[in-house]
Design a protein around this motif. Sequence first.
Motif, PDB file in Angstrom:
ATOM      1  N   ALA A 216       1.242  -1.314   0.232  1.00 41.97           N
ATOM      2  CA  ALA A 216       0.176  -0.606   0.082  1.00 41.97           C
ATOM      3  C   ALA A 216       0.753   1.425   0.317  1.00 41.97           C
ATOM      4  O   ALA A 216       1.427   1.324   0.980  1.00 41.97           O
ATOM      5  N   ARG A 217       0.256   2.249  -1.204  1.00 41.67           N
ATOM      6  CA  ARG A 217       1.399   3.505  -1.235  1.00 41.67           C
ATOM      7  C   ARG A 217       0.641   4.699  -0.835  1.00 41.67           C
ATOM      8  O   ARG A 217      -0.697   4.904  -1.648  1.00 41.67           O
ATOM      9  N   LYS A 218       1.187   5.763  -0.085  1.00 41.05           N
ATOM     10  CA  LYS A 218       0.650   6.941   0.317  1.00 41.05           C
ATOM     11  C   LYS A 218       1.387   8.048   0.095  1.00 41.05           C
ATOM     12  O   LYS A 218       2.381   7.879   0.574  1.00 41.05           O
ATOM     13  N   GLY A 219       0.633   8.788  -0.643  1.00 35.07           N
ATOM     14  CA  GLY A 219       1.475  10.198  -0.440  1.00 35.07           C
ATOM     15  C   GLY A 219       2.396  10.512  -1.849  1.00 35.07           C
ATOM     16  O   GLY A 219       2.928   9.734  -2.517  1.00 35.07           O
ATOM     17  N   ASN A 220       2.597  11.494  -2.697  1.00 32.13           N
ATOM     18  CA  ASN A 220       2.551  11.663  -3.545  1.00 32.13           C
ATOM     19  C   ASN A 220       4.339  12.321  -3.498  1.00 32.13           C
ATOM     20  O   ASN A 220       4.857  13.051  -4.987  1.00 32.13           O
ATOM     21  N   LYS A 221       4.895  12.281  -2.888  1.00 33.80           N
ATOM     22  CA  LYS A 221       6.112  13.033  -2.442  1.00 33.80           C
ATOM     23  C   LYS A 221       7.051  12.248  -3.465  1.00 33.80           C
ATOM     24  O   LYS A 221       6.940  10.829  -3.823  1.00 33.80           O
ATOM     25  N   HIS A 222       8.319  12.637  -3.565  1.00 32.87           N
ATOM     26  CA  HIS A 222       9.373  12.166  -4.642  1.00 32.87           C
ATOM     27  C   HIS A 222      10.729  11.737  -3.358  1.00 32.87           C
ATOM     28  O   HIS A 222      10.988  12.310  -2.422  1.00 32.87           O
ATOM     29  N   GLY A 223      11.255  10.559  -3.510  1.00 34.69           N
ATOM     30  CA  GLY A 223      12.695  10.483  -2.824  1.00 34.69           C
ATOM     31  C   GLY A 223      12.356   9.498  -2.034  1.00 34.69           C
ATOM     32  O   GLY A 223      10.928   8.649  -2.362  1.00 34.69           O
ATOM     33  N   PRO A 224      13.233   8.798  -1.066  1.00 36.38           N
ATOM     34  CA  PRO A 224      12.751   8.020  -0.340  1.00 36.38           C
ATOM     35  C   PRO A 224      12.508   8.031   0.764  1.00 36.38           C
ATOM     36  O   PRO A 224      12.547   8.861   1.475  1.00 36.38           O
TER      37      PRO A 224
END
Length: 476
Positions: free
Chosen positions: A165-173
């Motif tokens: 499950a993935r949440k957040g449209n931020k980039h990077g580690p």
Amino acid sequence: MTDGRLSHVELLARDGETGMPCRRLEGFQKIERRHPGGFQRGSTYRHWLCEFGVRLIRQNNAPPFYISNTNATHGNCNLIMEKLRISFHRRFTRREFTMSHSSNAVFPIDALLWGIRRWVEIESPSQDGQAVNRMTDIVEADYRAQGVQTQRIPGRDGLGDHLIARKGNKHGPGILVLSHNDTVHPVGTLDDVLPFRIEGDRAFGPGIADMKGGAFLAFSAIAQLDVGDLNWTLPVTHVLVSDEEIGSPTSRELIEAEARKAKYVLVTEPGRNGGRCVTARKGIATFELKVHGRATHAGLRHRDGRNAIIELAKHILAIEALTDYERGLTINVGTIRGGTKPNVVPFEAIAEIDIRLPTPPMGEEIIRKLREIRPTSDDYKLMLTGRIKRPPYTKTEAISELYETARSIASDLGFDLSDSATSGASDANFTASIAATLDGIGVNGLDSAHTHYECMEISSAPQRAQMLYQLLRTLR
């Protein structure tokens, strides 16, 4: 995207001290609601108003949703009800209508217990792929109901699927939250030795500590993350694997791949020794030592035989002597087998060896010593096979810093978070050398995992959920 309708609202005010119902209000208002989970038009919901806030529960076993942090008292129930009536005449956005998104997100005990019980009562022993997948189905549906992106990795070798499950449209580690859906308890445990029950401050059930309780805390915390929260900067990935209890044979590659994308890893194994988190775990190596001798008739040609069991026994004593308690190194010859009949000098004998390794160099040392073992005579042949199954998880500077961050958050929440090292292994062993890893931040399991009295401490669950939530939104 589908509209659903809230057709019935039930508000139950609870006394802040006793928790007993003190007033009931009912209202019937129709509203339009948008939610990417695809709830059906005309669905019926119940709202319960308690000292922790307002929560929404779908009738078909979906997880709770929180729409307010308002405290309930005798005097303000009517006012709250009126505000809700007014609000029902306009559309809600997903942010307004799902979890309460704020730095003061709440985790009511009754809501957490309700969700944890729902997951616990789906029995999911590791080697029953279909049973584990029933659990994964529920977790996936719960995440999708929150609008969280999910990915399913098909199982293999008869084992269950893994879920991401993935949440957040931020980039990077970002932050990897690591859990598992499988348990050690066979199907039928609920109806036999370990039914779900509550006794005082303890909730019992198969896998409730290890680790469905912790996995649900993580789900609850992730669900409350708000994309509009400026304090939340790192994307969050929650991986729930299906085979941790049997060594993660099909998930290790996935775990390590996701860890390489992460800056931090949070593992929801249960807290131990009073709720302590874990900052170090011993590695595990398993080896098999096989001895071949010479089989002969035990009565007629005993002198000509070469007893493989006796040869193995000599080496067992030498192997056990490598244990070094001062350095934390333990070696256990756990099983031996050999021979075919009492009247035959045994040709073959086999020992299975479990090794617990505090550090990688110690692992290299002990493996070298095992490989240096030689037969006592040329009449015997030794064969050693095995490997390090889980590398040691050692407390590095980065792990210490992550722990101190969690400890500071816990202190702000009113409890002390101590850390510990343990001989038991987890999937944290795979990630600790890749990214800063903090383990044991699930429920307080009261050192009951894998037992017929497996349980969790109820009263500490909201604080531990809040700590996890704050870690997710404030780590940089």
